[in-house]
Design an enzyme around this catalytic site. Structure first.
Site, PDB file in Angstrom:
ATOM      1  N   GLY A  84      -4.917  -1.798   4.972  1.00 45.60           N
ATOM      2  CA  GLY A  84      -4.069  -2.905   4.507  1.00 45.60           C
ATOM      3  C   GLY A  84      -4.698  -4.266   4.766  1.00 45.60           C
ATOM      4  O   GLY A  84      -4.741  -5.129   3.888  1.00 45.60           O
ATOM      5  N   ARG A  85      -5.214  -4.471   5.966  1.00 43.96           N
ATOM      6  CA  ARG A  85      -5.766  -5.793   6.319  1.00 43.96           C
ATOM      7  C   ARG A  85      -7.159  -6.017   5.762  1.00 43.96           C
ATOM      8  O   ARG A  85      -7.765  -7.072   6.000  1.00 43.96           O
ATOM      9  CB  ARG A  85      -5.715  -5.985   7.839  1.00 43.96           C
ATOM     10  CG  ARG A  85      -6.408  -4.893   8.629  1.00 43.96           C
ATOM     11  CD  ARG A  85      -6.035  -4.955  10.113  1.00 43.96           C
ATOM     12  NE  ARG A  85      -6.548  -3.818  10.867  1.00 43.96           N
ATOM     13  CZ  ARG A  85      -5.930  -2.652  10.989  1.00 43.96           C
ATOM     14  NH1 ARG A  85      -4.781  -2.440  10.366  1.00 43.96           N
ATOM     15  NH2 ARG A  85      -6.444  -1.673  11.713  1.00 43.96           N
ATOM     16  N   GLU A 122      -4.839  -6.510  14.781  1.00 43.02           N
ATOM     17  CA  GLU A 122      -4.340  -5.195  14.368  1.00 43.02           C
ATOM     18  C   GLU A 122      -5.479  -4.172  14.421  1.00 43.02           C
ATOM     19  O   GLU A 122      -5.245  -2.975  14.503  1.00 43.02           O
ATOM     20  CB  GLU A 122      -3.739  -5.272  12.954  1.00 43.02           C
ATOM     21  CG  GLU A 122      -2.731  -4.164  12.675  1.00 43.02           C
ATOM     22  CD  GLU A 122      -1.924  -4.372  11.405  1.00 43.02           C
ATOM     23  OE1 GLU A 122      -0.710  -4.613  11.480  1.00 43.02           O
ATOM     24  OE2 GLU A 122      -2.516  -4.278  10.306  1.00 43.02           O
ATOM     25  N   LYS A 139       9.244  -0.452  14.307  1.00 43.38           N
ATOM     26  CA  LYS A 139       9.855  -0.096  13.007  1.00 43.38           C
ATOM     27  C   LYS A 139      10.896   1.006  13.205  1.00 43.38           C
ATOM     28  O   LYS A 139      11.990   0.952  12.655  1.00 43.38           O
ATOM     29  CB  LYS A 139       8.777   0.436  12.046  1.00 43.38           C
ATOM     30  CG  LYS A 139       7.806  -0.594  11.519  1.00 43.38           C
ATOM     31  CD  LYS A 139       6.865   0.066  10.515  1.00 43.38           C
ATOM     32  CE  LYS A 139       5.721  -0.849  10.141  1.00 43.38           C
ATOM     33  NZ  LYS A 139       4.725  -0.212   9.282  1.00 43.38           N
ATOM     34  N   HIS A 142      -5.078 -33.318  17.852  1.00 39.76           N
ATOM     35  CA  HIS A 142      -3.962 -34.168  18.269  1.00 39.76           C
ATOM     36  C   HIS A 142      -2.823 -33.339  18.836  1.00 39.76           C
ATOM     37  O   HIS A 142      -1.684 -33.815  18.920  1.00 39.76           O
ATOM     38  CB  HIS A 142      -3.493 -35.022  17.090  1.00 39.76           C
ATOM     39  CG  HIS A 142      -4.582 -35.952  16.619  1.00 39.76           C
ATOM     40  ND1 HIS A 142      -4.770 -37.195  17.171  1.00 39.76           N
ATOM     41  CD2 HIS A 142      -5.570 -35.771  15.705  1.00 39.76           C
ATOM     42  CE1 HIS A 142      -5.819 -37.765  16.597  1.00 39.76           C
ATOM     43  NE2 HIS A 142      -6.324 -36.917  15.704  1.00 39.76           N
ATOM     44  N   GLU A 155      10.597  -4.554   4.625  1.00 35.61           N
ATOM     45  CA  GLU A 155      10.722  -5.972   4.265  1.00 35.61           C
ATOM     46  C   GLU A 155      10.372  -6.166   2.789  1.00 35.61           C
ATOM     47  O   GLU A 155      11.090  -6.841   2.037  1.00 35.61           O
ATOM     48  CB  GLU A 155       9.781  -6.836   5.118  1.00 35.61           C
ATOM     49  CG  GLU A 155      10.080  -6.836   6.603  1.00 35.61           C
ATOM     50  CD  GLU A 155       9.402  -5.698   7.359  1.00 35.61           C
ATOM     51  OE1 GLU A 155       9.020  -4.690   6.711  1.00 35.61           O
ATOM     52  OE2 GLU A 155       9.272  -5.800   8.587  1.00 35.61           O
ATOM     53  N   LYS A 180       0.841  -1.202   0.000  1.00 39.71           N
ATOM     54  CA  LYS A 180       0.000   0.000   0.000  1.00 39.71           C
ATOM     55  C   LYS A 180       0.875   1.250   0.000  1.00 39.71           C
ATOM     56  O   LYS A 180       0.691   2.149  -0.787  1.00 39.71           O
ATOM     57  CB  LYS A 180      -0.917  -0.034   1.237  1.00 39.71           C
ATOM     58  CG  LYS A 180      -1.804   1.180   1.369  1.00 39.71           C
ATOM     59  CD  LYS A 180      -2.801   1.009   2.495  1.00 39.71           C
ATOM     60  CE  LYS A 180      -3.540   2.317   2.736  1.00 39.71           C
ATOM     61  NZ  LYS A 180      -4.522   2.234   3.802  1.00 39.71           N
TER      62      LYS A 180
END
Ligand code: F6P
Length: 560
Positions: free
Chosen positions: A280-281, A366, A520, A397, A225, A219
């Site tokens: 973003g999400r 978030e 950040k 399990h 990263e 965005k």
């Protein structure tokens, strides 16, 4: 200095929305029913399933295995009314800037507004540009899928690499995985997010630059990263292709930041845009979904949007008491704020939904992981739950022991599809039987008497207590007819709106994420210090020591 600021801020605490009179009623009601067991509730009310279940399109929600009565739901709906869920919902759909700390509208619903009625932001109807981008995505994807779009040597594209992180990775990746049965047979998708060089290196090792198309999805187009991985991929590509002019055929971008895309060297003609009113999400419905369109085609992508739109319509128009996202949110608030539940488990009984928990971790945490309300007051009530999960069968399990016999209350959503995408009916029947058995076991438990009788244990010396199940553990069952694009769209939108409603009740701005900033900022300060000539002394003793330890111990490798 720091602590005095903290003390002063604490003084600004407000009574908060959880002190409404209806919440006092809910508190008293919770105390009254806390000891009630769901097995008794079922025994005394044969219509409990009918009362506490709801079908919307191809989704069925059974919420009868919750610690609720008719009175509980009545009070919770009253809470939603008093929190003005209906008013906030309308504000969102009509483009008000409800993301107040960033002064932005919140309009992922416009991205799938298939009825196309105008949605106005800053005096402009955004629908024409939304539709134009969907068209462009479809046209571009068709060129790649048909083989018309070729790499620089004239080869067909065989591999698509989405480079992104957070919302620019988790959403597309989850949907791609969920819709795998619909994917193009000759196109392989890869998702690179981690800054650990092993991720990009391993992914590219198996690829051929001549047949690989990269989507740089960000965005902001500033995320460290993503940009580091994108630059690495660019260098990897140029090492073989040898000419910048070939980049245009192998790199496209999805972003809101046109200038940064151009600066990276991607032709703005190969940029697919979206807008600051898409969080973003919440962005998989936008051009961020390009990898999805490439994988399953424009038609299927539109079906995904249509599914989400169907849930949007339900959410917008159904009465609160019969509104699926509202009900899920109210149950979330019930356990979070009145039972002290700390977490919420997402348990898909569907291999194709195995990334849903990770996707919802971001979507929920978030959004609602906040301790300051939308007006800047420190809250004095619990907000967003810790969301976690894994595919249910594997969980059985592994961690289900704690769900069944641990000391925590962990509400859980069990999600399953009635029709499988495989023809392995025996597998599917076993899956469904386990899905049903687990919610039954969590609800009913097994009393001491039942345990002794069923296991033939006559005496207490035979570890009877270890084999008793208290039960009374809440769960929702969500059944999809089949994991189609449409049903998936409905499911994701269901959770998006659940998160929204919880945020409204907690008086949060669910659409900013200031909590990701400090880390950040510190990382960019620490980065140059890792290779500083002199020992680092500007942090606390622990951080200084760790940086200096790294400096010392990494010298042999870096040659410093
Ligand atoms: O750091 C968090 C975050 O901003 C998320 O909200 C977002 O989904 C992710 O990073 C990626 O951001 P971008 O798409 O701008 O690269």
């Amino acid at each position: 200095m720091t602590s005095s600021v903290f003390v002063q801020e604490k003084r600004n605490e407000v009574a908060g929305p959880l002190h409404r009179p209806v919440c006092l009623q809910l508190k008293a009601h919770q105390a009254a029913i806390a000891a009630a067991h769901m097995r008794d509730m079922f025994a005394t009310d044969p219509a409990r399933f009918e009362r506490f279940s709801l079908q919307v399109g191809e989704l069925l929600l059974d919420y009868s295995k919750n610690r609720i009565t008719g009175e509980t739901m009545g009070l919770l709906v009253k809470l939603a009314e008093e929190a003005d869920v209906a008013g906030w919902r309308e504000r969102m759909f009509s483009g008000d800037k409800i993301n107040n700390t960033e002064n932005r509208a919140v309009l992922h619903v416009a991205l799938r507004n298939r009825s196309n009625h105008p949605v106005i932001v800053d005096g402009e109807d955004v629908m024409p540009k939304v539709n134009a981008v969907i068209e462009r995505l479809g046209a571009f994807a068709e060129r790649v899928r048909s083989g018309e779009w070729r790499g620089y040597t004239g080869e067909r594209i065989t591999d698509i690499v989405n480079i992104g992180i957070g919302g620019s990775d988790l959403g597309p990746q989850m949907v791609y995985q969920a819709l795998k049965p619909y994917r193009h047979p000759r196109l392989k998708m890869h998702f690179i997010s981690n800054i650990d060089g092993a991720h990009v290196k391993e992914a590219l090792e198996a690829l051929n630059p001549e047949t690989t198309l990269f989507i740089v999805s960000s965005k902001t187009f500033t995320t460290q990263e993503t940009m580091t991985n994108a630059h690495y991929a660019r260098a990897w590509f140029l090492a073989q292709s040898q000419a910048e002019k070939h980049i245009a055929r192998h790199f496209v971008a999805v972003s809101t930041n046109r200038d940064a895309v151009a600066a990276f060297g991607i032709d703005p003609a190969n940029m697919f845009e979206f807008w600051d009113w898409v969080g973003g999400r919440y962005s998989l419905w936008s051009a961020i979904g390009l990898s999805i369109v490439l994988a399953v085609g424009a038609e299927r992508f539109v079906e995904l949007l249509e599914g989400a739109h169907a849930m949007d319509e339900h959410f917008r128009h159904a009465p609160l008491a019969a509104n699926m996202p509202v009900i899920l949110a109210l149950l979330g608030v019930w356990y979070n704020n009145f039972f002290g539940a700390e977490s919420h488990a997402i348990l898909p009984y569907d291999h194709y939904l195995r990334s849903l928990p990770a996707y919802l971790e971001q979507a929920d945490m978030e959004s609602n992981g906040k301790s300051v309300d939308r007006d800047g007051n420190i809250v004095d009530y619990p907000t967003g739950a810790i969301v976690w999960g894994a595919t249910g069968i594997n969980g059985q399990h592994a961690f289900y022991q704690l769900l069944h016999q641990g000391t925590k209350i962990i509400p859980a959503d069990f999600i399953v599809s009635i029709e499988s995408h495989t023809e392995l009916q025996e597998h599917h029947d076993i899956l469904i039987a386990n899905f049903l058995a687990q919610t039954e076991a969590l609800m009913r438990g097994r009393t001491r008497e039942e345990t002794q009788r069923e296991m033939g244990l006559a005496q207490t010396g035979q570890f009877v207590s270890h084999k008793v199940f208290d039960g009374n553990h809440p769960s929702n069952a969500i059944l999809l007819q089949k994991l189609t694009p449409h049903a998936l769209g409905m499911l994701i939108a269901l959770y998006e709106h659940k998160i929204f409603v919880e945020g409204v009740i907690w008086n949060l701005n669910s659409y900013d994420q200031w909590g990701v900033e400090l880390g950040k900022q510190l990382a960019s300060r620490i980065l140059p210090e890792l290779h500083a000539d002199a020992p680092v002394a500007g942090h606390d003793a622990s951080t200084n020591a760790l940086i200096n330890y790294y400096r010392r111990m990494s010298h042999p490798r870096t040659g410093l």
